[in-house]
Design an enzyme around this catalytic site. Sequence first.
Site, PDB file in Angstrom:
ATOM      1  N   HIS A   1      41.433  30.102  44.903  1.00  0.00           N
ATOM      2  CA  HIS A   1      40.829  31.256  44.208  1.00  0.00           C
ATOM      3  C   HIS A   1      39.629  31.843  44.937  1.00  0.00           C
ATOM      4  CE1 HIS A   1      37.462  29.037  42.142  1.00  0.00           C
ATOM      5  NE2 HIS A   1      38.313  28.037  42.109  1.00  0.00           N
TER       6      HIS A   1
ATOM      7  N   GLU B   1      39.478  32.284  38.318  1.00  0.00           N
ATOM      8  CA  GLU B   1      39.795  30.899  37.966  1.00  0.00           C
ATOM      9  C   GLU B   1      38.667  30.285  37.135  1.00  0.00           C
ATOM     10  OE1 GLU B   1      39.945  26.488  38.376  1.00  0.00           O
ATOM     11  OE2 GLU B   1      38.327  27.849  38.870  1.00  0.00           O
ATOM     12  N   GLU B   2      37.424  30.693  37.453  1.00  0.00           N
ATOM     13  CA  GLU B   2      36.278  29.989  36.877  1.00  0.00           C
ATOM     14  C   GLU B   2      36.030  30.283  35.403  1.00  0.00           C
ATOM     15  OE1 GLU B   2      35.052  27.631  38.232  1.00  0.00           O
ATOM     16  OE2 GLU B   2      34.991  27.852  40.405  1.00  0.00           O
TER      17      GLU B   2
ATOM     18  N   ASP C   1      42.256  23.482  45.430  1.00  0.00           N
ATOM     19  CA  ASP C   1      41.019  23.799  44.711  1.00  0.00           C
ATOM     20  C   ASP C   1      40.216  22.529  44.420  1.00  0.00           C
ATOM     21  OD1 ASP C   1      39.040  25.124  43.371  1.00  0.00           O
ATOM     22  OD2 ASP C   1      40.176  25.402  41.522  1.00  0.00           O
TER      23      ASP C   1
HETATM   24 ZN   LIG Z   1      37.809  26.082  41.702  1.00  0.00          ZN
END
Ligand SMILES: [Zn+2]
Length: 488
Positions: free
Chosen positions: A280, A326-327, A354
């Site tokens: 990401h 993503e966060e 990740d």
């Molecule tokens: Zn991450």
Amino acid sequence: MRRLIYAAVIPLLLLIQVSFCSDHIELPTAGWTISKSSQAKIDANAIIKAAFSSSSVYKRLAYMTDTYGPRLSGSSALERALDWVKEEMEKDGLKVQEEKVKVPCWVRGHEYATLLSPRVKSLRMVGLGGSVGTPNGKPLVAKVLVVSSFEDLKKREIEAKGKIVVFNVPFQNYGTTVNYRYSGPEAAEKEGAVAALVRSISPFGLQTVHTGEMGTAGIPSAAVSLEDAEMFARMQARGQEVVIELYMEAHTLPDQLSRNLILEIEGSEKPNEIVVFGGHMDSWDIADGAMDDGGGAMVSWEVIRVLHNLKLTPKRTLRAVLFVNEENGAKGAQQYFQDHEHELNLTSIAIETDEGTFTPYGISFQGSKAARAILNDIGMGLLSTIGAGNVTGSGVGTDIAYVCDQGVPCGNLLVLDPRIGNLSNNPCNGFSHPPYPEADPLKSAYFWYHHTEADTVDKLSPQQLQHCAAALGVWTYSIANLNSLLPR
Ligand SMILES: [Zn+2]
């Protein structure tokens, strides 16, 4: 990162002294398929050699993180970084697709916390993603109640009313302890607390504060350092009154338009069948996001660049996705799932990177036994020379979780602890792994830096990034080149 933490124990890597450049590869005795193809080995070695010959991944990661800095969803920095990545990809001769994603836009604003009693001290703090600000745009002053768990809070519920509840919970592992960051604020609010402070989710600190997403709660919520959370607990235990002033301007703006970036190498025989992988592009607003997860995004891109330059075309389509959000929302992952749901039964595997792009040692895998056996063959036959052929655990990352939930075989690239440093000399000059000194990946030093200002590019080395690109390149290319999709 890390929706689920793999319940794997890292296999102690035996001292391996093998050069992929030599002809000697130790073959297992049974279940062998991949190594029978000498072409598979030639291709794998070409990918490894090309990945280790280029310094572009590190240079690009360093340029992106230095130049654009933190890339929270909804920020102009993320959009400028995406523009730059897209331009560079095009300079590589790659065709980039953009898929629109509506992302949330949370803004931190100014924030501080000050200990007022029993002494005055400016505290290290960082608001949690999604938090509200302090009421009426003013500082809030309240007494503190320190609790050690949700159960402890329940026992002391009468005391929590009107207080700032501090969750002083030592790090066990990320998957367990992060519940306090996510659900602590809501639990405190239920008991009438006016704010929640969570001990940073990390096994170690130097007054480092770690942000991250919280669940829905209507009280201002922030992380404090391990050291200060411990100090508040000591003060409370000796009967001292702890009072904190907290000020936060955090607020949420309307959603903004962003995009996932997609690169493909179209399959030569079965272009409709896909091996998808990615990382990401977004990061927290305090972090340059080199580890989490600029490295994962850059390495995914590098795999496509290397294969494109080598003119290696697998039977199936290879698709790298650089996700956004993503966060704090996983909207990029949700959008990918919606846009590609019709392809899920044609997706052989989804692999996410990740967990930091440190020295890789294999992949985790969620899927059938039959598929795992095939992956073991690939790992042993084509990746043991660079120590990246282990298949262990069953972790699935956030960006691929929606796809995995529908039964697509899934994996994560697994990496060693950053403290191990750089093990990856050019494999042509010899390659070795010392025994792994820290066998618990959940206590990895990755979490020293995770979601902090210290997530900067110096935590990674050019060789580690090359090594990850080599490993991911061989994994994805080899799976895309199998005679059939991985069995479900
Ligand atoms: Zn991450």
